[in-house]
Motif scaffolding. Structure first.
Motif, PDB file in Angstrom:
ATOM      1  N   TYR A   1       0.837  -1.204   0.000  1.00 49.46           N
ATOM      2  CA  TYR A   1       0.000   0.000   0.000  1.00 49.46           C
ATOM      3  C   TYR A   1       0.873   1.256   0.000  1.00 49.46           C
ATOM      4  O   TYR A   1       0.627   2.204  -0.756  1.00 49.46           O
ATOM      5  N   SER A   2       1.902   1.264   0.835  1.00 49.93           N
ATOM      6  CA  SER A   2       2.759   2.446   0.955  1.00 49.93           C
ATOM      7  C   SER A   2       3.529   2.723  -0.329  1.00 49.93           C
ATOM      8  O   SER A   2       3.867   3.878  -0.613  1.00 49.93           O
TER       9      SER A   2
ATOM     10  N   GLU B   1      -1.907  -4.904  -6.064  1.00 49.56           N
ATOM     11  CA  GLU B   1      -1.239  -5.991  -5.364  1.00 49.56           C
ATOM     12  C   GLU B   1      -1.636  -6.025  -3.888  1.00 49.56           C
ATOM     13  O   GLU B   1      -1.825  -7.114  -3.312  1.00 49.56           O
ATOM     14  N   ALA B   2      -1.741  -4.860  -3.277  1.00 42.42           N
ATOM     15  CA  ALA B   2      -2.113  -4.807  -1.858  1.00 42.42           C
ATOM     16  C   ALA B   2      -3.517  -5.365  -1.635  1.00 42.42           C
ATOM     17  O   ALA B   2      -3.770  -6.074  -0.650  1.00 42.42           O
ATOM     18  N   ILE B   3      -4.431  -5.074  -2.547  1.00 45.59           N
ATOM     19  CA  ILE B   3      -5.806  -5.589  -2.442  1.00 45.59           C
ATOM     20  C   ILE B   3      -5.809  -7.105  -2.588  1.00 45.59           C
ATOM     21  O   ILE B   3      -6.401  -7.817  -1.770  1.00 45.59           O
ATOM     22  N   SER B   4      -5.157  -7.607  -3.632  1.00 40.22           N
ATOM     23  CA  SER B   4      -5.131  -9.053  -3.868  1.00 40.22           C
ATOM     24  C   SER B   4      -4.451  -9.787  -2.717  1.00 40.22           C
ATOM     25  O   SER B   4      -4.914 -10.845  -2.258  1.00 40.22           O
TER      26      SER B   4
ATOM     27  N   ILE C   1      -8.817  -1.817   3.095  1.00 38.75           N
ATOM     28  CA  ILE C   1      -9.671  -0.635   2.949  1.00 38.75           C
ATOM     29  C   ILE C   1      -8.880   0.542   2.379  1.00 38.75           C
ATOM     30  O   ILE C   1      -9.321   1.215   1.431  1.00 38.75           O
ATOM     31  N   PHE C   2      -7.692   0.795   2.911  1.00 31.94           N
ATOM     32  CA  PHE C   2      -6.910   1.931   2.435  1.00 31.94           C
ATOM     33  C   PHE C   2      -6.382   1.703   1.025  1.00 31.94           C
ATOM     34  O   PHE C   2      -6.335   2.635   0.217  1.00 31.94           O
ATOM     35  N   ALA C   3      -5.988   0.465   0.710  1.00 29.33           N
ATOM     36  CA  ALA C   3      -5.534   0.176  -0.655  1.00 29.33           C
ATOM     37  C   ALA C   3      -6.684   0.304  -1.645  1.00 29.33           C
ATOM     38  O   ALA C   3      -6.502   0.775  -2.773  1.00 29.33           O
ATOM     39  N   THR C   4      -7.885  -0.112  -1.230  1.00 25.97           N
ATOM     40  CA  THR C   4      -9.061   0.022  -2.098  1.00 25.97           C
ATOM     41  C   THR C   4      -9.350   1.485  -2.385  1.00 25.97           C
ATOM     42  O   THR C   4      -9.663   1.862  -3.523  1.00 25.97           O
TER      43      THR C   4
END
Length: 314
Positions: A149-150, A156-159, A270-273
């Motif tokens: 995410y950062s 990729e973060a979501i998956s 949630i934040f990556a979405t």
């Protein structure tokens, strides 16, 4: 991400720029992280020969001496305060493969997320190759999600986060939905969630305690039918009572007490979405962004960062 690649020493490239490390990151979560590389001009790095030599020495011969060498190098490079280094060295003989997780944490705290992922990958390989009782098998996976995410690798973060949560995601969404529906019928909402092993306690507010208490046996039966391996407890409080305070370093969206890494995975997701939705909106793909945000809202119905974006799209 930018396309400017910085000039890095041969030692740094040998240790941190191996594409095979990121192409196959986990056996349990077979998601390619190939887009992590190459390093970009904005990526923070410490390309110091003494540090690289200490890390390579520990990689080839893992023992207390090489661990101390890594810690000393971190202090010299400003990656770790001396007081923290002294604390680590006082218990250095307790470390095994989990020292790689500590190395990743040091880099993540410094904002060097690609370097952090390199060492998280090493620890994950140890976990998945030779499982050891007593090692936390979840925290490092949540740390990987945070790094992705950062780095702005939202897809990729979501998956990754969805794979890590697994069936718990559906169970959590359905159980919260059932309780929230019943609470809303009496003018309330879920206030807090506490989890420990197979037990979950929900605290929900209500404007009609009598009706809520009468509905509890039926609600618990529905929850247990959906998740028979779980024990559920439901506490009702008056809607006008003060809401419980969110823990300063805990789940930021409401009070959620959980010894597992589920809250961290949910937060990463949630934040990556939201980050992916923002990227889609910027490109004019409003319908796709709304679909993503609606999924996130199912996971956390009162997440203001999701609600604000959805309101802007309507």
């Amino acid at each position: 991400m930018a396309t400017d690649t910085p000039l890095l020493s041969n030692g740094f490239q040998r240790l941190y720029c191996d594409a095979t490390v990121f192409a196959s990151f986990s056996v349990f979560h077979p998601i390619s992280l190939a887009r992590v590389l190459p390093f970009q001009s904005q990526d923070l790095v410490v390309d110091e020969q003494e540090l690289l030599q200490a890390e390579e020495a520990h990689l080839s011969d893992r023992n207390d001496h090489t661990r101390r060498g890594v810690i000393d190098a971190y202090v010299k490079c400003g990656l770790l305060p001396e007081v923290d280094a002294d604390n680590v060295k006082s218990v250095i003989d307790y470390f095994g493969a989990d020292f790689f997780e500590l190395m990743g944490l040091v880099y993540a705290n410094a904002g060097m997320f690609i370097c952090a992922l390199r060492w998280y990958r090493k620890f994950i390989a140890e976990l998945e190759g030779k499982p050891r009782p007593g090692l936390d098998r979840e925290s490092v996976y949540a740390s990987v999600g945070y790094c992705l995410y950062s780095l702005g690798l939202f897809a990729e973060a979501i998956s990754w986060s969805k794979s890590c949560i697994g069936p718990r995601l559906i169970r959590d969404v359905v159980c919260q939905g059932l309780i929230n529906y019943e609470a809303q019928l009496t003018g309330g909402t879920i206030r807090s969630i506490e989890r420990a092993a197979s037990r979950t306690r929900y605290t929900a507010s209500t404007q009609n305690p009598t009706q809520a208490i009468e509905a509890t046996p039926r609600l618990k039966a529905a929850l247990e039918a959906f998740a028979p391996s779980q024990d559920f407890y439901i506490d009702w409080v008056r809607h006008e009572s003060p809401a419980p305070a969110i823990q300063p370093e805990g789940y930021p969206l409401r009070l959620e007490i959980d010894a597992s890494s589920l809250p961290r995975h949910k937060m990463n997701l949630i934040f990556a979405t939201c980050g992916q939705a923002d990227a889609l909106i910027e490109k004019g793909f409003h319908h796709e962004a709304k679909r993503l945000l609606s999924e996130a809202l199912m996971l956390e119905p009162e997440a203001s960062i999701v609600l604000e974006r959805l309101n802007e799209l309507t």
